[in-house]
Scaffold this motif. Structure first.
Motif, PDB file in Angstrom:
ATOM      1  N   ALA A 231      82.190  35.361 -82.971  1.00  0.00           N
ATOM      2  CA  ALA A 231      82.428  34.888 -81.839  1.00  0.00           C
ATOM      3  C   ALA A 231      83.839  35.589 -81.455  1.00  0.00           C
ATOM      4  N   PRO A 232      84.842  35.602 -82.245  1.00  0.00           N
ATOM      5  CA  PRO A 232      85.979  36.462 -81.708  1.00  0.00           C
ATOM      6  C   PRO A 232      86.032  37.636 -81.121  1.00  0.00           C
ATOM      7  N   ILE A 233      85.042  38.463 -81.760  1.00  0.00           N
ATOM      8  CA  ILE A 233      84.560  39.772 -81.239  1.00  0.00           C
ATOM      9  C   ILE A 233      84.096  39.615 -79.785  1.00  0.00           C
ATOM     10  N   VAL A 234      83.015  38.898 -79.645  1.00  0.00           N
ATOM     11  CA  VAL A 234      82.455  38.511 -78.206  1.00  0.00           C
ATOM     12  C   VAL A 234      83.452  38.117 -77.198  1.00  0.00           C
ATOM     13  N   ALA A 235      84.357  37.343 -77.694  1.00  0.00           N
ATOM     14  CA  ALA A 235      85.082  36.930 -76.866  1.00  0.00           C
ATOM     15  C   ALA A 235      86.179  37.937 -76.241  1.00  0.00           C
ATOM     16  N   ILE A 236      86.728  38.655 -77.223  1.00  0.00           N
ATOM     17  CA  ILE A 236      87.498  39.892 -77.069  1.00  0.00           C
ATOM     18  C   ILE A 236      86.891  41.055 -76.112  1.00  0.00           C
ATOM     19  N   VAL A 237      85.713  41.338 -76.536  1.00  0.00           N
ATOM     20  CA  VAL A 237      84.832  42.236 -75.736  1.00  0.00           C
ATOM     21  C   VAL A 237      84.672  41.974 -74.114  1.00  0.00           C
ATOM     22  N   LEU A 238      84.386  40.842 -74.159  1.00  0.00           N
ATOM     23  CA  LEU A 238      83.823  40.121 -72.832  1.00  0.00           C
ATOM     24  C   LEU A 238      85.318  40.013 -71.941  1.00  0.00           C
ATOM     25  N   LYS A 254      85.227  47.663 -63.346  1.00  0.00           N
ATOM     26  CA  LYS A 254      86.115  46.941 -62.516  1.00  0.00           C
ATOM     27  C   LYS A 254      85.394  45.728 -61.786  1.00  0.00           C
ATOM     28  N   LYS A 255      84.109  45.998 -61.468  1.00  0.00           N
ATOM     29  CA  LYS A 255      83.626  45.022 -60.547  1.00  0.00           C
ATOM     30  C   LYS A 255      83.129  43.823 -61.528  1.00  0.00           C
ATOM     31  N   ILE A 256      82.887  43.947 -62.759  1.00  0.00           N
ATOM     32  CA  ILE A 256      82.740  42.643 -63.845  1.00  0.00           C
ATOM     33  C   ILE A 256      83.977  42.123 -63.919  1.00  0.00           C
ATOM     34  N   SER A 257      84.009  40.829 -63.384  1.00  0.00           N
ATOM     35  CA  SER A 257      85.157  39.867 -63.590  1.00  0.00           C
ATOM     36  C   SER A 257      84.512  38.486 -63.892  1.00  0.00           C
ATOM     37  N   ILE A 258      84.522  38.255 -65.290  1.00  0.00           N
ATOM     38  CA  ILE A 258      83.977  37.106 -65.670  1.00  0.00           C
ATOM     39  C   ILE A 258      85.293  36.311 -65.943  1.00  0.00           C
ATOM     40  N   ASP A 259      85.263  35.042 -65.503  1.00  0.00           N
ATOM     41  CA  ASP A 259      86.589  33.898 -66.196  1.00  0.00           C
ATOM     42  C   ASP A 259      86.508  33.372 -67.432  1.00  0.00           C
ATOM     43  N   SER A 260      87.563  33.500 -67.915  1.00  0.00           N
ATOM     44  CA  SER A 260      87.792  32.867 -69.207  1.00  0.00           C
ATOM     45  C   SER A 260      86.908  31.559 -69.478  1.00  0.00           C
ATOM     46  N   MET A 261      86.782  30.809 -68.173  1.00  0.00           N
ATOM     47  CA  MET A 261      86.074  29.624 -68.452  1.00  0.00           C
ATOM     48  C   MET A 261      84.679  29.729 -68.780  1.00  0.00           C
ATOM     49  N   ILE A 262      84.210  30.763 -68.575  1.00  0.00           N
ATOM     50  CA  ILE A 262      82.664  31.042 -69.150  1.00  0.00           C
ATOM     51  C   ILE A 262      82.727  31.775 -70.522  1.00  0.00           C
ATOM     52  N   ILE A 263      83.730  32.699 -70.503  1.00  0.00           N
ATOM     53  CA  ILE A 263      83.739  33.584 -71.521  1.00  0.00           C
ATOM     54  C   ILE A 263      83.982  32.987 -73.106  1.00  0.00           C
ATOM     55  N   LEU A 264      84.951  32.195 -72.950  1.00  0.00           N
ATOM     56  CA  LEU A 264      85.169  31.367 -74.306  1.00  0.00           C
ATOM     57  C   LEU A 264      84.035  30.465 -74.844  1.00  0.00           C
ATOM     58  N   GLY A 268      81.689  31.167 -78.160  1.00  0.00           N
ATOM     59  CA  GLY A 268      81.556  30.097 -79.161  1.00  0.00           C
ATOM     60  C   GLY A 268      80.130  29.728 -79.551  1.00  0.00           C
ATOM     61  N   LEU A 269      79.069  29.882 -78.476  1.00  0.00           N
ATOM     62  CA  LEU A 269      77.734  29.460 -78.810  1.00  0.00           C
ATOM     63  C   LEU A 269      77.008  30.732 -79.430  1.00  0.00           C
ATOM     64  N   ILE A 270      77.463  32.248 -78.911  1.00  0.00           N
ATOM     65  CA  ILE A 270      76.875  33.246 -79.370  1.00  0.00           C
ATOM     66  C   ILE A 270      77.218  33.338 -81.039  1.00  0.00           C
ATOM     67  N   GLY A 271      78.465  33.052 -81.414  1.00  0.00           N
ATOM     68  CA  GLY A 271      78.899  32.989 -82.623  1.00  0.00           C
ATOM     69  C   GLY A 271      78.216  32.029 -83.597  1.00  0.00           C
ATOM     70  N   LEU A 272      77.882  30.702 -82.958  1.00  0.00           N
ATOM     71  CA  LEU A 272      77.018  29.805 -83.468  1.00  0.00           C
ATOM     72  C   LEU A 272      75.619  30.150 -83.879  1.00  0.00           C
ATOM     73  N   LEU A 273      74.980  31.039 -82.784  1.00  0.00           N
ATOM     74  CA  LEU A 273      73.974  31.799 -83.066  1.00  0.00           C
ATOM     75  C   LEU A 273      73.754  32.319 -84.296  1.00  0.00           C
ATOM     76  N   ALA A 274      74.819  33.337 -84.315  1.00  0.00           N
ATOM     77  CA  ALA A 274      74.814  34.375 -85.227  1.00  0.00           C
ATOM     78  C   ALA A 274      75.074  33.925 -86.614  1.00  0.00           C
ATOM     79  N   MET A 275      75.673  32.535 -86.674  1.00  0.00           N
ATOM     80  CA  MET A 275      75.911  32.008 -87.959  1.00  0.00           C
ATOM     81  C   MET A 275      74.789  30.986 -88.502  1.00  0.00           C
ATOM     82  N   GLY A 276      73.658  30.928 -87.569  1.00  0.00           N
ATOM     83  CA  GLY A 276      72.582  29.952 -87.814  1.00  0.00           C
ATOM     84  C   GLY A 276      72.979  28.621 -87.869  1.00  0.00           C
ATOM     85  N   LYS A 277      73.723  28.195 -87.174  1.00  0.00           N
ATOM     86  CA  LYS A 277      74.124  26.818 -87.016  1.00  0.00           C
ATOM     87  C   LYS A 277      74.143  26.078 -85.666  1.00  0.00           C
TER      88      LYS A 277
END
Length: 432
Positions: A231-238, A254-264, A268-277
């Motif tokens: 989860a932290p790595i995905v957030a940092i990368v995005l 430069k054209k890829i601009s995703i707001d933190s409201m979406i990224i964070l 978290g959800l991707i991290g949840l998936l990775a942990m199998g929870k």
């Protein structure tokens, strides 16, 4: 809104009243609203005009409030899954007992930097830190100072409410403020370790009874370190895609601009998936929302008093004082952060107050938005640990330290916070 609606004396009285009410244990949100109303009326505005100003002030912080609430998804996943605790434990184990203070500081820094509240980060790291410190003979005083310093350093490079509020207050991307705080954070980490080493044999010693404190999470089955870091790595990368594109001049990125409201929350959800929870998604996100809601509401209260101050001539009065004293106008940014952080004993509230109240005056002095944001932000961590804030009490409770001993740590915490602010001011106020 045009013109000055409120006198600076009324605005200051309102702020002081809010602080007094907070010291009297009145709910901070109601204290801020109460101070706003009294300050507006005494400052010469009608009651209806005061209400309008307060509403506009709260509206100005709503973008930050929304982002803070959505960040609760990431925070809830990291804390309740045990991922944050696993990250801290692994860092301390890998660095070893010989580098105990560095390990404690780095662990707290990283947990805070990935989006966990600094108070929660200290609660998570405390039992691990106390256990290691007891084995190598480091005092409880040094342990708490090291955690606080690591937390302060992590706070200026985190997607936490304070960073979100400052970024939006100066119309910047969240990542810009996070990256700009990196060097000051490193300086803060170094100073933390130095001061911690000086205190390692001084102050309160750790007792066996102090080691019974345990952090609790919804899920007792903690993930592996690699899964915890997803989860932290995905957030940092995005978060880093757009800034890297701008730095390297890669048009596609430069054209890829995703707001933190979406990224964070996505991280978290991707991290949840990775942990199998994934079955725990409702529990974790609800917990995260509950953890963030108090801060979000507090930001609304801060927005109300910021609206009163920004609609007064207080900023112009302070600018006049600075000019007449011969002090560089650049210092208005860190000074405003320091003053508001001290007044509220809160990084988040201090940052939003300083940004909303003095932002325009700071920019009018020719300071760039990013420089202003970093100096205000780092100023807010200098003395945010004063006794009238919850950080003071929670951090003391985390290591079972009495109030008298906790008070003695304040000057050392201020040294660490001051080093972070000084580094930011030199770099962004005078060198860049």
């Amino acid at each position: 809104m045009t013109g000055i609606a409120i006198s600076w004396g009324g605005a200051v009285f309102g702020l002081v009243l809010a602080i007094v009410l907070i010291l009297k244990k009145v709910n901070p949100v109601y204290a801020l609203f109460g101070g706003s109303i009294i300050g507006g009326v005494l400052g010469g505005a009608s009651l209806n005009k005061t209400v309008t100003i307060i509403i506009e002030g709260t509206n100005s912080v709503m973008p930050a409030v929304v982002r803070v609430l959505t960040a609760g998804v990431l925070a809830g996943v990291l804390i309740e899954s045990g991922a944050a605790e696993k990250i801290a434990e692994t860092i301390v184990e890998k660095l070893g007992e010989k580098k105990a203070l560095l390990a404690i500081a780095v662990a707290t820094l990283i947990i805070t930097a990935v989006g966990v509240f600094v108070t929660v980060a200290i609660i998570i790291v405390a039992p691990i830190a106390l256990s290691v410190a007891k084995r190598v003979g480091i005092s409880k005083t040094a342990v708490l100072l090291t955690m606080v310093g690591g937390g302060k350093a992590g706070n200026v490079i985190s997607p936490n409410p304070n960073t979100i509020a400052v970024a939006k207050g100066f119309n910047l991307e969240l990542t810009q403020v996070m990256i700009a705080g990196f060097i000051p954070a490193v300086i803060g980490l170094i100073v933390t370790c130095i001061v911690g080493a000086l205190l390692s044999k001084k102050g309160v010693q750790i007792k066996d009874s102090d080691l019974v404190v345990k952090t609790k999470s919804i899920d007792n089955e903690r993930p592996s370190f690699l899964k915890a870091m997803v989860a932290p790595i995905v957030a940092i990368v995005l978060l880093g895609i757009n800034p890297i594109g701008n730095i390297l001049n890669i048009s596609f990125l430069k054209k890829i601009s995703i707001d933190s409201m979406i990224i964070l929350p996505l991280a978290g959800l991707i991290g949840l998936l990775a942990m199998g929870k994934t079955k725990k998604v409702i529990e974790y996100t609800t917990s995260g929302l509950n953890r963030m809601s108090g801060t979000a509401i507090l930001l609304i209260g801060a927005g109300s008093i910021a609206g009163i101050i920004s609609n007064s001539n207080l900023s112009s009065v302070i600018v006049g004082i600075i000019k007449s004293s011969g002090i560089s106008g650049t210092l208005l940014a860190p000074i405003s952060g320091i003053l508001m952080g001290a007044a509220t004993a809160s990084t988040s509230t201090g940052a939003i107050l300083a940004t909303g109240s003095f932002g325009k005056a700071i920019l009018a002095m020719g300071i760039s938005p990013i420089s202003a944001a970093v100096m205000v932000h780092t100023g807010a961590v200098v003395v945010d640990h004063l006794p009238h804030g919850n950080f003071f009490l929670v951090s003391a409770q985390s290591v079972k330290m009495n109030i008298s001993d906790r008070m003695k740590l304040i000057p050392y915490e201020s040294i660490v916070g001051g080093s972070i602010c000084a580094a930011a001011t030199v770099i962004y106020g005078f060198l860049l």
